[in-house]
Design a protein around this motif. Sequence first.
Motif, PDB file in Angstrom:
ATOM      1  N   SER A 111      -4.377   1.095   4.539  1.00  0.00           N
ATOM      2  CA  SER A 111      -5.723   1.314   5.092  1.00  0.00           C
ATOM      3  C   SER A 111      -6.241   2.709   4.777  1.00  0.00           C
ATOM      4  CB  SER A 111      -5.788   1.111   6.615  1.00  0.00           C
ATOM      5  OG  SER A 111      -4.952   0.127   7.031  1.00  0.00           O
ATOM      6  N   HIS A 132       3.192  -0.559  -6.335  1.00  0.00           N
ATOM      7  CA  HIS A 132       3.766  -0.813  -5.011  1.00  0.00           C
ATOM      8  C   HIS A 132       4.644  -2.067  -5.030  1.00  0.00           C
ATOM      9  CE1 HIS A 132       3.828  -0.884  -0.607  1.00  0.00           C
ATOM     10  NE2 HIS A 132       3.529  -2.163  -0.660  1.00  0.00           N
ATOM     11  N   HIS A 133       4.246  -3.051  -5.841  1.00  0.00           N
ATOM     12  CA  HIS A 133       5.015  -4.288  -5.941  1.00  0.00           C
ATOM     13  C   HIS A 133       6.024  -4.240  -7.074  1.00  0.00           C
ATOM     14  CE1 HIS A 133       2.905  -6.457  -2.831  1.00  0.00           C
ATOM     15  NE2 HIS A 133       1.750  -6.064  -3.329  1.00  0.00           N
ATOM     16  N   ILE A 159      -1.443  -0.752  -6.350  1.00  0.00           N
ATOM     17  CA  ILE A 159      -0.935  -1.990  -5.764  1.00  0.00           C
ATOM     18  C   ILE A 159       0.123  -2.613  -6.664  1.00  0.00           C
ATOM     19  CG2 ILE A 159      -1.557  -4.365  -5.163  1.00  0.00           C
ATOM     20  CD1 ILE A 159      -4.225  -3.214  -4.102  1.00  0.00           C
ATOM     21  N   LEU A 185      -7.370  -2.972   3.985  1.00  0.00           N
ATOM     22  CA  LEU A 185      -6.103  -3.446   3.420  1.00  0.00           C
ATOM     23  C   LEU A 185      -4.922  -2.778   4.137  1.00  0.00           C
ATOM     24  CD1 LEU A 185      -6.879  -3.338  -0.432  1.00  0.00           C
ATOM     25  CD2 LEU A 185      -6.721  -5.365   1.015  1.00  0.00           C
ATOM     26  N   GLU A 186      -4.544  -3.330   5.282  1.00  0.00           N
ATOM     27  CA  GLU A 186      -3.480  -2.686   6.064  1.00  0.00           C
ATOM     28  C   GLU A 186      -2.164  -2.664   5.317  1.00  0.00           C
ATOM     29  OE1 GLU A 186      -3.212  -4.179  10.056  1.00  0.00           O
ATOM     30  OE2 GLU A 186      -5.358  -3.785  10.332  1.00  0.00           O
ATOM     31  N   GLN A 187      -1.952  -3.719   4.563  1.00  0.00           N
ATOM     32  CA  GLN A 187      -0.715  -3.817   3.794  1.00  0.00           C
ATOM     33  C   GLN A 187      -0.588  -2.642   2.814  1.00  0.00           C
ATOM     34  OE1 GLN A 187      -0.634  -7.329   1.417  1.00  0.00           O
ATOM     35  NE2 GLN A 187       1.493  -7.015   0.769  1.00  0.00           N
ATOM     36  N   TYR A 188      -1.743  -2.149   2.378  1.00  0.00           N
ATOM     37  CA  TYR A 188      -1.722  -1.061   1.405  1.00  0.00           C
ATOM     38  C   TYR A 188      -2.189   0.253   2.010  1.00  0.00           C
ATOM     39  CZ  TYR A 188      -1.138  -5.060  -1.624  1.00  0.00           C
ATOM     40  OH  TYR A 188      -0.669  -6.211  -2.185  1.00  0.00           O
ATOM     41  N   LEU A 211      -2.138   4.811  -0.121  1.00  0.00           N
ATOM     42  CA  LEU A 211      -0.945   4.134  -0.618  1.00  0.00           C
ATOM     43  C   LEU A 211      -0.245   5.040  -1.623  1.00  0.00           C
ATOM     44  CD1 LEU A 211       0.534   1.275  -1.055  1.00  0.00           C
ATOM     45  CD2 LEU A 211      -1.141   0.934  -2.879  1.00  0.00           C
TER      46      LEU A 211
END
Lengths: 316, 263
Positions: A138, A79-80, A76, A133-136, A142
Motif C-alpha cells: 500500500s 517480489h514474486h 511486483i 494494493l495491500e499485498q504490495y 514495496l
Amino acid sequence: MDTAVGKVVSISLLVIFAVMPVLAPLVGEPYYVDVFARIMLWAMAALGLNLILGFGGMVSFGHAAYVGVGAYTVGILSHHGVSSGFLQWPLAIGLSGIFAAIFGAISLRTRGIYFIMITLAFSQMLYFLAVSLEQYGSNDGLLVPERSDFSIGTLHAGIDDDHAIYYVILCILVLCLYAKSRLIAGRFGMILKGIKSNETRLQALGVSTYRYRLAAFTLSGMICGLSGVLFANFEGFVSPDLMHWTRSGEVLIMVILGGAGMLFGPLFGATVFLLLSEVLARFTDYWNIIFGPILILVVLYAKGGIGGLFRGRNRG
Amino acid sequence: MQRVALGVYLEAVTVAKLLLSVQGLTKKFGGVKALSAVGMDVKQGSIHAVIGPNGAGKTTLINLITGRQRADSGRIWYCGGTIDNLSSEARARHGIVRTFQITSIFPSFSALDNAVLAIQAREGRNFGCWSPVRDDKGIQVSAREYLVQVGLGDHEDTHAAHLSHGQRRLLELAMVLATQPRLLILDEPMAGLSIAESKSMVELLGALKCENTLLMIEHDMDVVFSLADYVTVLDRGVAIACGVPEKIRSDIAVQKAYLGEVD
C-alpha cells in the motif's frame, strides 16, 4: 535545431554526468552520484512528456502514472521472484504503453483544461490503485529484492554494481535523446510539430491528426515506463509516491523550465530543478518558499525556459 | 423512382463533366437559416466563383462542401459519388482542399517546411521516425517547386511567421497546390492584398485553370468577371442566379440584391 552554444552546454552536461561517479567521491560528496542518477531518471520521464507537450502541444498532467506502471511492474515481478530483465523490461514498457494508449484514446478527445484534468484523473486512479494494493505494501511501498537480471545461460550479466546501474541509466538516456532527435526530424516529428503549430491547417490538408496524437501519447507513456523500470532498479524500492500528482506536476515543471520543444530541454529542466531543490534544502527546511518564486520568475522572464537562453533570437 | 432519378443524374454528370454538384443544401444556425436549398454545379476544369453580399452564406457553403460543418439537409456529389458521410480530412484526401479567409499556415515552420508538410499530408505514411525529412531529396525538391510556382522561391528558409500578409496567402496557396487537389477552394484569395499583389494573384490563378478546378469566393468584381467561367450568386442563403459572367452582369435580380448598390 539548437544553436552551437546550446550544443556545447548540452554535451558538457552529459560529460559531467559521465564523470560524476568518479568525481563525487573525490570531492567528498559521494551522495551526489545518487542525486545525479535521479536527475537522469526524471530527465527521461520529462523527455517522454516533452515529446507530446513540447512537440505536439498536449499538456498532460498525469505522466508520473506511467513511471509508476513501469516501476511497479518490475517491483511486483521481482517480489514474486521473476527477476529476468528480458521479461521485466518489455512487460513493464508494454504495460505503460497499453495504459497510455487507453488513457490517451479517451483524454485526446478533449482539449485544453479538460485534457489536463482528465489526464490528472487517470493518473490519480492509478495512484489510488497502488495505494490499495495491500499485498504490495500500500502506502509504504514495496521493496524490490533484486535488480533485473540479464544472464543468458551461464553468462552472467546484471546491473547489481552501483556504478553499473548508473552507467546503464546514462547510456539509456543518451540513446533516448538520440532516438528522439531522429524522431522529431522525421516524418512523424514533422506531423507532431505541425499539430502544435496549426492543427486545423493540417486537418484541412487531409491529415487525421488524432491517430498521430495518440501514437505520440502512447510512445511518451512508454518512455516514462522505461524511466520507471530504471527507478525500481536503482532505488530498489517502489511506492505510490512515485505516481503522486505532485510528481506529474514536477515533470511538467521540468519540461517547461528546461524549454518545451527542445531536445535537451528536459535534461536542463531536471538538472536545475533537482539540484536547486537539493541545494536549497540544505539551507532551510522551508526551501519551497525560495524555490517557488524562482520557478515563477523563470517561467515569466525566460521565455522558452533554460534551453531558450541558448537559442538564436531569430527563432519564433 | 429514386433509382431512375439517380440514373438520370449520373448521366447528366458524365455529359457535363461535373466535378462537384450540390443539391438542396440547407444549414441553420439556431433560428437563422444560413443556407436554404442551395444548388450548384461545378464543371471540371472551370473557375467557378461564388459571390454575394456579406452574410449571404458563402463561407458556410464552403464549410459544408469541405466537411468542416455538416448540412442539415441536402446532398453533395463529387466525382460521381456522394461525400456526405466523409470526414473533412477524408474529403481533403480525395482532393477537396481549401484556403481560409484568414490565412492558415504553420507559422513556426520555414516556408519550405510548410510545403513539405503539405506533401506529407498528400503522401500519407507519416509514422516514419528514423530518416530526417531534410534528407529526403524527393520531398524537398518537390516542395521547392511549389514555392517557386507561387513566386516564393527566394523565401524558402524564411520563417512563415515573418512573411508579409501577401506572401502568407501565396504560401497557403502553395501548400494547397502541393496536395495536388482536384477541387481547389479559395475563400477570398484577394482579401488584404495590395494592388500589385492581387494582380499577380490573378495571373497565378488564371494559370492554374488549365490543370485545376477552382471554386472561389471573391468580393472583387473585377477579379470575378476576369477570371470566372461561371458565377453563382448567393443572397441571404438563397442561390438567386447562376451562369456565365455576362449573364450575371445583366441579371436584374442580381443587380437588385447586390450590384444595384453600385450602379
